[in-house]
Enzyme design. Structure first.
Site, short mmCIF file in Angstrom:
data_model
loop_
_atom_site.label_atom_id
_atom_site.label_comp_id
_atom_site.label_asym_id
_atom_site.label_seq_id
_atom_site.Cartn_x
_atom_site.Cartn_y
_atom_site.Cartn_z
N HIS A 1 -5.76 -2.33 4.17
CA HIS A 1 -5.91 -2.14 5.71
C HIS A 1 -6.11 -3.21 6.45
CE1 HIS A 1 -4.88 1.86 3.88
NE2 HIS A 1 -4.10 2.27 4.97
N GLU B 1 8.91 3.11 7.18
CA GLU B 1 8.71 2.03 8.01
C GLU B 1 10.13 1.20 7.62
OE1 GLU B 1 6.35 2.96 6.10
OE2 GLU B 1 4.76 3.02 7.66
#
Lengths: 327, 354
Positions: A129, A60
Site C-alpha cells: 500500500h 477498479e
C-alpha cells in the site's frame, strides 16, 4: 488568505467542479457517505446527491472503464481510485483504453476523463500500500500526468484538468493531505503545463514533485545553513515534462539532483536525468544525482520505512557529493 | 441447435433451421418487407466477410475476423436498436456496424490498418471495434450511466464473445451495471470457440447467460442463428432498459463456421466433422427458406440481392484500394487533442529523419 489543508483544497476543487459543470460526477470506492478514504469528498454527497457522488463496487477496472465510457458519451467524470496500489487493477483501462481510444477511433472520440489517486509511502501501510508508480503512467503517451505538491495546485489543477479533452491522471501524495498552509481567497484554476521554481538558488538544482518537494525544500534549508543555495523545482506535470524550466535552472546552477520516491531503476528521476544529459550536458559541472527509494519492498516499521525513503539528509549528502565533484 | 439451459434460463427461437416458424412470430417478423431488410443485411455481412478475406489473402488487407455463420447475432442486435442508442462492438460484429450506418469502405480502411476507418461518418456515437476482448464492457456501463444521468431514454448495447465472459472486467461490468441499473444490454456472441479453446474449457457453467444471475440481472439464451429471435429478445431487453429496469445479459448461441481470423487455421485444433454438423443451422439459408414460404422469395429476387450486394462491395473495395495511405506526418495526430511541445518536437524530428 485562509488557513487550510491540502485535503480541504482538494475538496474545494471537487465542489467547484461539481457546481460549475453539470456533466461532472465523482465516482470511486467510499466516496459517498464515507466521504472518501482520505476524506476529500466528505459532505459532497449531501450537496450533490448519490448520483453525482457515486460509490462504486470494488471493481477498479470497471469503474475506471465506466469513467472512460461516460467521458466518451459526453460527461466529465472524475474517478477516484483509492490509491495507486489499486490502480494496477485498472491498468488495462488506463493504458490500453483511455490512452488509445482517440487514436483507435481515428480522432472520432476524445476521452475527457480525470482520474485522481493517492500515492506514496511514509504512513506505515507496508509494501502493498505504499507504491509510487507515477513513472509508469508518465511513460504512456495519450494521457497527461499531474502531481500537485502545494495547496494552490491541489486547489487549482482539477478544474484545468477537466477542461482537457484528453485523460488526466492526478497523483495526490497521501502524506500531503494534512499539510496546512495559507491559500488566497481568490485561489482557483492553475496552469498544468509548467514546472515551478519553488525556491531560487545558484549552486545546485533540486528537482522533485509531490510530497518530496517538501523534503527537497527542507534539504535546501539545511544546505542554506551551510551557505549552499539550492534552487528547487517542482515538476507539477510529470507528462509532459517541462524541459524548458528544468534546463534553464540546470544551466544556471550547473548541477542537478533529482528526488523521486519511486525506485531508481526506470524512474522519473532516470528520465529527467537523461534529458538533462541530452540537453544540458556541456553546462554540467557534475553528473546528475538521484535520490530515490531503496530498491526494496517498502517496510512497515517506521525506522525501516524512513531508511528506505528519500529524506532531506540523503538529499543534502547527494548535493555535497556533487559539490565535491567541483574540487 | 437447442438451448443447453437450465430451467431458470429461458431459450428463445422464432424460426427453426428448416425455415419454419416456431410458435407466434413477433410483429415485425410478420411484415415480409422487414424480413427482406434483415435478409439483405445478413447477405451483405456474409458478402463483406468474403470480400475482406479475399483482400487479405491477396495481401491487400490486414488480419481480419470473419463472422461466417454468426451474422444473425450482430444484425439482430443492431436491428433491435434505435439510432440514438450506442453500439459497442467487439471485433466480429461488422454485421451490426453495417446496419448502424458504418460503411463497407470504413470497415475496409479499419481492417487495412487505417484508423480513419473508425471515424464513422454516420454512427458518430458508436464505439470503435474493441479488439482487446471484453474491455469495452465497462465502457458500456459508463455510456449507459451518462444516459441515465442526463435522463435520456437511450441504451448502450455491448456485444462480446464467449471467451470474454471469463474475464474479470466483464464480470465487474455486469455486476456494476446491475447495481447501478445501467440502461444497457450485453449480448454474448457465443460461437463456441475462443480461438482454439472451446466453451467447455472456458467455464464449467452450463450456460453463459446464467452469469447474469450472479449480477442480479435478467439472463437468457437465444438461438443466435435466428435473426428474428435475436432481434425480438434484444428488443425486449432494450425496452426494459428504456423503462428504467436496468441491464440484461443475452447469450446468443451460434457457431463459428470459419477460422478465428485470417491469421488462424482452425483445422489444427477443430474437427471438420464438427463444423459440417453446424452448417445446416446457419442463419441465412433458414431465413431464405422462411421467406420462400411466407413471401414467395424466388431465385430472381435472390440473384438481384446478391448482384446488388456484390456491386456495392466492389465499389467499396475499389474506393478502399484507391485511398491514398496516410502520410507519415499523421502518425502523431491522434495521440492528444493538441500535441504537447515535446511530442511536437518528436514529430519534427521524425519528419526530418524520414
Amino acid at each position: 488568505m485562509t488557513t487550510t489543508t491540502y485535503r480541504e483544497a482538494v475538496r474545494t476543487a471537487l465542489r467547484e467542479a461539481l457546481t460549475r459543470d453539470s456533466r461532472t460526477f465523482l465516482m470511486g470506492e467510499d466516496v459517498g457517505r464515507y466521504g472518501g478514504t482520505y476524506a476529500c469528498s466528505k459532505g459532497l454527497i449531501d450537496e450533490f446527491g448519490p448520483e453525482r457522488v457515486r460509490d462504486a463496487p470494488l471493481s477498479e477496472s470497471a469503474f475506471v472503464g465506466a469513467g472512460i465510457g461516460a467521458a466518451m458519451a459526453g460527461m466529465r467524470p472524475i474517478v477516484e481510485i483509492m490509491t495507486v496500489n489499486f490502480s494496477l487493477l485498472a491498468l488495462d483501462q488506463i493504458v490500453n483504453n483511455a490512452a488509445t481510444l482517440r487514436h483507435m477511433s481515428g480522432g472520432q472520440f476524445s476521452v475527457p476523463l480525470v482520474i485522481r489517486m493517492a500515492t506514496g509511502a511514509g504512513r506505515q501501510v507496508a509494501a502493498q500500500h505504499s507504491h509510487s508508480l507515477e513513472c509508469w503512467y508518465a511513460h504512456i503517451p495519450g494521457i497527461r500526468v499531474l502531481a500537485p505538491g502545494t495547496l494552490e495546485d491541489a486547489r487549482g489543477m482539477l478544474w484545468t484538468a477537466l477542461q482537457d479533452p484528453d485523460p488526466v491522471v492526478i497523483f495526490e501524495h497521501a502524506a500531503l493531505y494534512n499539510m496546512e498552509g495559507e491559500l488566497p481567497d481568490t485561489a482557483g484554476p492553475v496552469d498544468i503545463e509548467r514546472a515551478a521554481v519553488r525556491r531560487p538558488g545558484r549552486d545546485v538544482t533540486l528537482i522533485a514533485f509531490g510530497a518530496n518537494l517538501h523534503k527537497a525544500m527542507e534539504a535546501a534549508r539545511l544546505l542554506a545553513a551551510e551557505k549552499i543555495e539550492a534552487e528547487v523545482i517542482d515538476l507539477r506535470s510529470l507528462r509532459p515534462l517541462d524541459d524548458a524550466t528544468i534546463m534553464a535552472s540546470v544551466r544556471k546552477t550547473r548541477r542537478a539532483v533529482v528526488i523521486d520516491e519511486a525506485w531508481r531503476t526506470g524512474s522519473l528521476a532516470a528520465e529527467v536525468s537523461a534529458r538533462v544529459m541530452e540537453q544540458a550536458f556541456y553546462d554540467l559541472d557534475a553528473p546528475v544525482g538521484r535520490v530515490c527509494t531503496e530498491e526494496v519492498p517498502i517496510p512497515y516499521p517506521k525506522h525501516l520505512e524512513d531508511a528506505a525513503l528519500p529524506q532531506p539528509e540523503k538529499i543534502v549528502a547527494a548535493v555535497k557529493a556533487q559539490l565535491g565533484a567541483r574540487a | 441447435m437447442t438451448g443447453t439451459g437450465s430451467p431458470s434460463i429461458p431459450f428463445t427461437r422464432c424460426i427453426g433451421p428448416d425455415g419454419a416458424a416456431v410458435g407466434d412470430l413477433p410483429d415485425f417478423a410478420r411484415n415480409p418487407a422487414e424480413l427482406v431488410r434483415l435478409y439483405r443485411a445478413l447477405v451483405l455481412t456474409r458478402s463483406f466477410d468474403a470480400k475482406a478475406v479475399a483482400l487479405q489473402r491477396t495481401g491487400r488487407l490486414g488480419t481480419f475476423a470473419s463472422s461466417l455463420g454468426q451474422e444473425a447475432v450482430s444484425v439482430g442486435a443492431a436491428a433491435a436498436m434505435r439510432p440514438e442508442d450506442v453500439f459497442l462492438p467487439s471485433f466480429r460484429e461488422q454485421g451490426g456496424q453495417l446496419w448502424r450506418g458504418v460503411t463497407p469502405l470504413e470497415l475496409l480502411l479499419y481492417w487495412g490498418g487505417d484508423e480513419r476507418g473508425s471515424d464513422f461518418k454516420a454512427a458518430r456515437e458508436d464505439f470503435p471495434v474493441c479488439v482487446p476482448v471484453g474491455s469495452h464492457a465497462p465502457h458500456a456501463v459508463g455510456v449507459a450511466m451518462a444516459f441515465k444521468l442526463r435522463r435520456e431514454k437511450r441504451v448502450a448495447v455491448c456485444v462480446l464473445g464467449d471467451g470474454a465472459t471469463s474475464k474479470g472486467d466483464v464480470a465487474e461490468a455486469l455486476n456494476m451495471a446491475g447495481v447501478w441499473k445501467a440502461p444497457s444490454v450485453f449480448v454474448i456472441n457465443n460461437n463456441r470457440w475462443a480461438i482454439s479453446v472451446p466453451v467447455a474449457r472456458q467455464t464449467a457453467a452450463a450456460t453463459l447467460a446464467q452469469k447474469a444471475v450472479a449480477a442480479g440481472i435478467p439472463g437468457e439464451q437465444v438461438d443466435g442463428n435466428d435473426v428474428v429471435a435475436v432481434r425480438a429478445v434484444v428488443e425486449r431487453a432494450l425496452a426494459r432498459a428504456r423503462a428504467g429496469d436496468g441491464p440484461s445479459l443475452i447469450e446468443a448461441l451460434t457457431y463459428r463456421l470459419g477460422d478465428h481470423t485470417t491469421a488462424d487455421d482452425a483445422s489444427r485444433y477443430r474437427d471438420d466433422a464438427e463444423v459440417s454438423a453446424h452448417w445446416p443451422e446457419e442463419p441465412i439459408a433458414r431465413l431464405r427458406h422462411h421467406l420462400a414460404t411466407v413471401a414467395g422469395w424466388d431465385k430472381a429476387q435472390e440473384e438481384r440481392v446478391l448482384e446488388e450486394t456484390a456491386a456495392l462491395l466492389e465499389r467499396a473495395a475499389e474506393a478502399y484500394l484507391a485511398t491514398a495511405p496516410q502520410p507519415a506526418a499523421t502518425v502523431f495526430d491522434f495521440t492528444y487533442a493538441a500535441l504537447p511541445a515535446e511530442l511536437a518536437a518528436q514529430r519534427r524530428q521524425a519528419l526530418e529523419g524520414s
